[in-house]
Motif scaffolding. Structure first.
Motif, short mmCIF file in Angstrom:
data_model
loop_
_atom_site.label_atom_id
_atom_site.label_comp_id
_atom_site.label_asym_id
_atom_site.label_seq_id
_atom_site.Cartn_x
_atom_site.Cartn_y
_atom_site.Cartn_z
N LEU A 1 0.86 -1.17 0.00
CA LEU A 1 0.00 0.00 0.00
C LEU A 1 0.90 1.23 0.00
CD1 LEU A 1 -3.09 0.48 2.34
CD2 LEU A 1 -1.40 2.28 2.04
N VAL A 2 0.82 2.03 -1.06
CA VAL A 2 1.66 3.23 -1.18
C VAL A 2 0.75 4.44 -1.14
CG1 VAL A 2 3.36 4.47 -2.57
CG2 VAL A 2 3.34 1.95 -2.56
N LEU A 3 0.95 5.30 -0.13
CA LEU A 3 0.13 6.50 0.03
C LEU A 3 0.83 7.65 -0.70
CD1 LEU A 3 -2.48 7.49 1.27
CD2 LEU A 3 -1.24 7.97 3.39
N LEU A 4 0.27 8.03 -1.85
CA LEU A 4 0.89 9.09 -2.65
C LEU A 4 0.65 10.46 -2.03
CD1 LEU A 4 0.70 6.64 -4.67
CD2 LEU A 4 0.55 8.36 -6.47
N SER A 5 -0.53 10.66 -1.44
CA SER A 5 -0.83 11.94 -0.78
C SER A 5 -1.94 11.71 0.23
CB SER A 5 -1.23 13.01 -1.79
OG SER A 5 -2.48 12.70 -2.39
N GLY A 6 -2.01 12.63 1.21
CA GLY A 6 -3.05 12.56 2.22
C GLY A 6 -2.62 11.81 3.47
N THR A 7 -3.57 11.66 4.39
CA THR A 7 -3.33 10.96 5.66
C THR A 7 -4.47 10.01 5.94
OG1 THR A 7 -4.43 12.70 6.93
CG2 THR A 7 -2.06 12.92 6.63
N GLY A 8 -4.19 8.98 6.74
CA GLY A 8 -5.23 8.03 7.09
C GLY A 8 -4.75 7.02 8.10
N LEU A 9 -5.63 6.09 8.44
CA LEU A 9 -5.37 5.06 9.42
C LEU A 9 -5.31 3.71 8.74
CD1 LEU A 9 -5.26 4.04 12.43
CD2 LEU A 9 -7.77 3.92 12.32
N ILE A 10 -4.23 2.95 8.97
CA ILE A 10 -4.11 1.59 8.47
C ILE A 10 -4.25 0.62 9.63
CG2 ILE A 10 -1.57 1.69 8.60
CD1 ILE A 10 -3.65 -0.40 6.08
N GLU A 11 -5.10 -0.39 9.44
CA GLU A 11 -5.32 -1.42 10.46
C GLU A 11 -5.18 -2.78 9.80
OE1 GLU A 11 -8.80 0.04 13.23
OE2 GLU A 11 -9.20 0.66 11.16
N ALA A 12 -4.33 -3.64 10.40
CA ALA A 12 -4.11 -5.00 9.90
C ALA A 12 -3.48 -5.82 11.00
CB ALA A 12 -3.19 -4.99 8.68
N ALA A 13 -4.18 -6.85 11.46
CA ALA A 13 -3.68 -7.69 12.55
C ALA A 13 -3.30 -6.79 13.72
CB ALA A 13 -2.52 -8.55 12.06
N ASP A 14 -2.04 -6.85 14.17
CA ASP A 14 -1.59 -6.01 15.29
C ASP A 14 -1.15 -4.62 14.85
OD1 ASP A 14 -2.01 -8.13 17.05
OD2 ASP A 14 0.02 -8.92 16.77
N LEU A 15 -1.30 -4.33 13.57
CA LEU A 15 -0.86 -3.05 13.04
C LEU A 15 -2.00 -2.03 13.14
CD1 LEU A 15 1.59 -1.75 11.57
CD2 LEU A 15 0.51 -2.41 9.43
N TYR B 1 3.53 -2.82 4.01
CA TYR B 1 3.65 -4.17 3.45
C TYR B 1 2.61 -5.06 4.13
CZ TYR B 1 5.09 -8.89 2.50
OH TYR B 1 5.07 -10.21 2.12
N LEU B 2 1.85 -5.83 3.30
CA LEU B 2 0.81 -6.73 3.80
C LEU B 2 1.02 -8.11 3.18
CD1 LEU B 2 -2.05 -4.17 3.27
CD2 LEU B 2 -1.26 -4.96 5.52
N PRO B 3 1.22 -9.15 3.99
CA PRO B 3 1.47 -10.48 3.46
C PRO B 3 0.18 -11.19 3.04
CG PRO B 3 1.45 -10.56 5.83
CD PRO B 3 1.26 -9.10 5.45
N PRO B 4 0.28 -12.34 2.39
CA PRO B 4 -0.93 -13.11 2.07
C PRO B 4 -1.71 -13.44 3.35
CG PRO B 4 0.97 -13.98 0.90
CD PRO B 4 1.51 -12.97 1.87
N GLY B 5 -3.04 -13.50 3.18
CA GLY B 5 -3.90 -13.86 4.30
C GLY B 5 -4.15 -12.77 5.31
N PRO C 1 6.57 -15.15 3.58
CA PRO C 1 6.34 -13.70 3.68
C PRO C 1 6.47 -13.20 5.12
CG PRO C 1 4.62 -14.77 2.39
CD PRO C 1 5.38 -15.85 3.07
N PRO C 2 7.00 -11.99 5.31
CA PRO C 2 7.10 -11.42 6.66
C PRO C 2 5.75 -10.87 7.12
CG PRO C 2 7.93 -9.88 5.05
CD PRO C 2 7.62 -11.13 4.29
N PRO C 3 5.63 -10.50 8.40
CA PRO C 3 4.36 -9.94 8.91
C PRO C 3 4.13 -8.53 8.39
CG PRO C 3 6.03 -9.92 10.62
CD PRO C 3 6.63 -10.69 9.47
#
Length: 266
Positions: free
Chosen positions: A56-70, A89-93, A119-121
């Protein structure tokens, strides 16, 4: 329209304005895909990566990313020309959700994971962790931001941002990476192009010495698919160009061959 060119369209109900490549191995690409979004505040994108890994590449702006413990607030640059931004970076699953706090331009880069890869976490790639460098000289000087190089953990994907000043050439001297071997790796590639000024334009050529030869007009938001061949880029004078590169293939290693006609050009 060329088989190798995709143009942006008005955002759909999900905010998506461009799709190329995966899923379903569309467009002749078996390893990579791209989606581009123009999002408004609160217009969330919620997905699972499934069998793919996603950048996920954020070209502009701001926001909240949520994934597992992230759980992280990301963003802040007003355009991709300002300097390195945040990527994720987001792995499979991985189930994930991105919620914009402002108007955002977002690129989702997808790659098929080779069998046996580990894949890493999930992780946020901070702007300060992005290696920046200058490549070329004179009218082929450009500025490189390695978001996800082969020295950083991932299963298949390589991600790079490049700023090419107006009037300059990039991806030059012409090179290719479509043959597996000790001196070259087989990597598919997508270029996602943005111009600093309204009406900016450029050109990208895709060619080999066996009959492939396409000259593609670039406008803001265009994507170019490179399944094979050499693929240099030019930006018109006064038209500073940003592009995001997504690469992946059976082996996660960037090894290129230069067109013999340009072997001494640097």
């Amino acid at each position: 329209m060329s088989l190798y060119l995709r143009r942006a369209h008005q955002p759909d109900a999900q905010g998506r304005c461009l799709t190329a490549g995966l899923p379903g191995q569309r467009d002749g690409l078996g390893h990579i895909g791209l989606e581009a979004f123009a999002l408004q505040p609160g217009q969330a994108v919620s997905r699972s990566t499934g069998r793919l890994e996603t950048g996920l590449v954020l070209l502009s702006g701001t926001g909240l990313i949520e994934a597992a413990d992230l759980h992280a607030e990301i963003g802040g640059r007003r355009s991709p020309f300002e300097g390195p931004g945040h990527s994720v970076y987001l792995p499979p699953g991985a189930a994930w959700r991105f919620t914009p706090a402002s108007a955002c331009e977002l690129a989702l880069c997808h790659a098929a994971v080779p069998p046996g890869a580990a894949p890493p976490p999930p992780r946020v790639i901070m702007p300060g962790a992005v290696r920046c460098s200058t490549r070329g000289a004179g009218d082929n000087e450009r500025f490189i931001r390695d978001l996800l190089p082969e020295t950083e953990p991932a299963a298949a994907m390589l991600l790079v941002e490049v700023i090419t000043p107006g009037g300059h050439w990039s991806s030059f001297p012409p090179h290719k990476h479509d043959t597996a071997g000790p001196d070259e790796t087989a990597l598919e590639e997508i270029y996602y192009h943005r111009f600093r000024r309204p009406g900016g334009f450029g050109f990208q050529r895709i060619y080999d010495h066996a009959g492939l030869d396409e000259a593609l007009p670039l406008t803001d938001g265009a994507a170019v698919l490179v399944p094979r061949g050499y693929h240099p880029v030019s930006a018109a004078p006064g038209c500073d160009l940003y592009y995001l590169n997504i690469m992946a293939g059976p082996e996660r290693r960037w090894q290129i061959s230069t067109d013999p006609c340009f072997a001494i050009a640097r």
